[in-house]
Write a protein that holds these residues in place. Structure first.
Motif, PDB file in Angstrom:
ATOM      1  N   ARG A  50      -3.313   4.572 -11.875  1.00 49.94           N
ATOM      2  CA  ARG A  50      -3.643   3.822 -10.655  1.00 49.94           C
ATOM      3  C   ARG A  50      -4.808   4.461  -9.895  1.00 49.94           C
ATOM      4  O   ARG A  50      -4.964   4.261  -8.701  1.00 49.94           O
ATOM      5  CB  ARG A  50      -2.411   3.740  -9.738  1.00 49.94           C
ATOM      6  N   PHE A 107      -6.256   3.436  -6.138  1.00 49.57           N
ATOM      7  CA  PHE A 107      -6.359   4.328  -4.983  1.00 49.57           C
ATOM      8  C   PHE A 107      -7.774   4.301  -4.411  1.00 49.57           C
ATOM      9  O   PHE A 107      -7.954   4.304  -3.185  1.00 49.57           O
ATOM     10  CB  PHE A 107      -5.976   5.761  -5.370  1.00 49.57           C
ATOM     11  N   LEU A 137      -8.034   1.270  -2.324  1.00 48.25           N
ATOM     12  CA  LEU A 137      -7.290   1.435  -1.071  1.00 48.25           C
ATOM     13  C   LEU A 137      -8.080   2.295  -0.092  1.00 48.25           C
ATOM     14  O   LEU A 137      -8.202   1.959   1.095  1.00 48.25           O
ATOM     15  CB  LEU A 137      -5.930   2.072  -1.370  1.00 48.25           C
ATOM     16  N   ASP A 158       0.798  -1.225   0.000  1.00 46.96           N
ATOM     17  CA  ASP A 158       0.000   0.000   0.000  1.00 46.96           C
ATOM     18  C   ASP A 158       0.832   1.277   0.000  1.00 46.96           C
ATOM     19  O   ASP A 158       0.273   2.385  -0.025  1.00 46.96           O
ATOM     20  CB  ASP A 158      -0.929   0.031   1.223  1.00 46.96           C
ATOM     21  N   TRP A 206       1.098   6.687  -6.747  1.00 49.51           N
ATOM     22  CA  TRP A 206      -0.117   6.571  -7.551  1.00 49.51           C
ATOM     23  C   TRP A 206      -0.755   7.897  -7.907  1.00 49.51           C
ATOM     24  O   TRP A 206      -1.182   8.089  -9.039  1.00 49.51           O
ATOM     25  CB  TRP A 206      -1.139   5.706  -6.816  1.00 49.51           C
ATOM     26  N   HIS A 244       3.617  10.809 -11.703  1.00 48.62           N
ATOM     27  CA  HIS A 244       3.563   9.342 -11.741  1.00 48.62           C
ATOM     28  C   HIS A 244       3.849   8.841 -13.158  1.00 48.62           C
ATOM     29  O   HIS A 244       3.188   9.221 -14.126  1.00 48.62           O
ATOM     30  CB  HIS A 244       2.176   8.853 -11.308  1.00 48.62           C
ATOM     31  N   ASP A 292       2.986   2.900  -2.168  1.00 47.03           N
ATOM     32  CA  ASP A 292       2.958   3.835  -3.293  1.00 47.03           C
ATOM     33  C   ASP A 292       1.614   4.543  -3.426  1.00 47.03           C
ATOM     34  O   ASP A 292       1.537   5.657  -3.965  1.00 47.03           O
ATOM     35  CB  ASP A 292       3.285   3.118  -4.607  1.00 47.03           C
ATOM     36  N   GLY A 293       0.556   3.927  -2.912  1.00 48.17           N
ATOM     37  CA  GLY A 293      -0.744   4.558  -2.938  1.00 48.17           C
ATOM     38  C   GLY A 293      -1.000   5.483  -1.769  1.00 48.17           C
ATOM     39  O   GLY A 293      -1.928   6.297  -1.808  1.00 48.17           O
ATOM     40  N   SER A 294      -0.177   5.402  -0.737  1.00 51.31           N
ATOM     41  CA  SER A 294      -0.443   6.128   0.506  1.00 51.31           C
ATOM     42  C   SER A 294       0.369   7.396   0.684  1.00 51.31           C
ATOM     43  O   SER A 294      -0.004   8.248   1.490  1.00 51.31           O
ATOM     44  CB  SER A 294      -0.176   5.205   1.706  1.00 51.31           C
TER      45      SER A 294
END
Length: 414
Positions: free
Chosen positions: A386, A390, A393, A153, A326, A331, A155-157
């Motif tokens: 992405r 996201f 997530l 998680d 993301w 990006h 790279d998405g956070s």
């Protein structure tokens, strides 16, 4: 607790949250998040919209214990979320360490800048978020979790828009201390920029071009990690006195120029920490588009110059290196960042932005999350590969939208 949060730094938004809390410890923050239906973290108030606002409780983290823990062997620093970059940088410099990049303003908080994808400049320099090695986050249930580079998680956070929790600590990559000189070249012709862009943007470690778009010329600010005088670019002349990028503004507010070598943190930002950056009362917008399309973008913006002129204080062109985060505006691709400092006329700027985005979004431009833009979720989703990841997530870590607000509703669509 205080009654209200007042306004953001620019005076362009008055917070509507009824309460502002300053928890003195992590446990107090956990308890607050766990019991409140709506919470948003408030940083240094340098965003220009309602991104940090809420109809619930605003939480300011500046009462948490200040900490700057450097691990020289591991090449990192652990820092509290509310720490300003200028304060962190001075502390690192005292210990012989440095960050690879700083934004224009050293006044901004670390967590807020990271969460919005804020950046400096340089062909090989990523956004401030790319330095993040780990995040400590208080989630919607009040529990603390840590996300480390390489986690599923992570790279998405990192560029999380405050939508996934309240970030309390961050671990950042550091490097050995270094020095920088800053020079300004005047009079670069914009009609030659498409052909010469690689030479211009590669002329120093960090390069910024300032223009009013109408004149067809730009000043080039070069920040070099070498004591050697940079070559003069074709058609330009070297500035012989300190300059502010805003006409008529006091040059005492900007960092040292004229090739005087100094510590990295006293040159990489445009503005000095002990001065009001820019003019204070203003609006800002910024769009980051694929590097290869800079020529088309410059052509379109020069056509829009008469429409922008009554509202524009200055435009800036920078570069940012690609990353894997993301919701980062860089990006997956190296980008050119087109920045606009407007006068504080919200109706006028709001009316102009759709015209600006009509030419920039088709080029793949992504707006800076902390600045003014008109695009909403339907416009933005196709620009981020992405995006759906996201959303998934967010659904998983905050299904009840404890960290939701009106801005996120518009921008993420729910």
């Amino acid at each position: 607790m205080t009654a209200a949060a007042g306004t953001n730094w620019a005076g362009s938004h008055r917070f509507r949250a009824a309460r502002l809390e300053r928890p003195a410890g992590i446990e107090a923050l956990q308890e607050l998040v766990a019991r409140e239906p709506r919470v948003r973290a408030l940083g240094s108030r340098h965003s220009f919209t309602d991104i940090a606002d809420t109809d619930g409780v605003l939480v300011c983290l500046d009462a948490l214990p200040a900490e700057v823990e450097v691990d020289g062997d591991a090449g990192c620093v652990r820092v509290g979320a509310a720490t300003r970059y200028g304060d962190l940088a001075a502390s690192l410099h005292e210990r012989g360490r440095a960050l690879s990049a700083l934004a224009s303003l050293p006044h901004i908080s670390v967590a807020g800048a990271v969460a919005t994808g804020t950046h400096g400049s340089g062909d090989g320099v990523g956004s401030l978020a790319t330095a993040v090695r780990a995040l400590e986050v208080v989630g919607a249930d009040g529990a603390v979790r840590e996300l480390v580079r390489g986690d599923a998680d992570f790279d998405g956070s990192v560029v999380g828009l405050g939508a996934l929790g309240v970030v309390t600590r961050l671990t950042l990559d550091v490097e050995p201390d270094f020095e920088v000189r800053q020079d300004v070249l005047r009079g670069l012709a914009l009609d030659t920029l498409a052909e010469s862009f690689d030479a211009v943007s590669g002329a120093a470690h960090s390069v910024s071009l300032f223009t009013d778009w109408a004149s067809g010329r730009a000043d080039v600010w070069l920040k070099s990690r070498t004591p050697d005088e940079p070559p003069v670019l074709p058609g330009t002349v070297r500035a012989t006195e300190p300059l502010h990028m805003l006409a008529g503004a006091d040059a005492a507010a900007v960092t040292q120029q004229l090739g005087v070598v100094g510590a990295w943190h006293e040159r990489l930002p445009h503005f000095r920490l002990d001065h009001t950056p820019s003019r204070g009362e203003e609006l800002q917008s910024e769009y980051l588009l694929p590097r290869g399309l800079v020529g088309e973008a410059v052509e379109e913006l020069r056509r829009l110059a008469p429409r922008m002129a009554p509202l524009l204080q200055v435009g800036e062109i920078r570069t940012v290196a690609a990353d894997d985060l993301w919701l980062s505006s860089s990006h997956g691709r190296d980008v050119v960042a087109l920045h606009f400092t407007w006068v504080l006329d919200r109706p006028g700027v709001d009316a102009l932005l759709p015209h600006l985005e009509a030419v920039l979004l088709p080029l793949g431009a992504r707006p800076h999350w902390g600045k003014c833009f008109a695009a909403e979720a339907a416009d933005l989703a196709p620009l981020y590969p992405r995006w759906r990841a996201f959303e998934d997530l967010r659904d998983r870590v905050d299904p009840g939208r404890v960290f939701g607000n009106d801005w996120l509703e518009r921008v993420l669509g729910g």
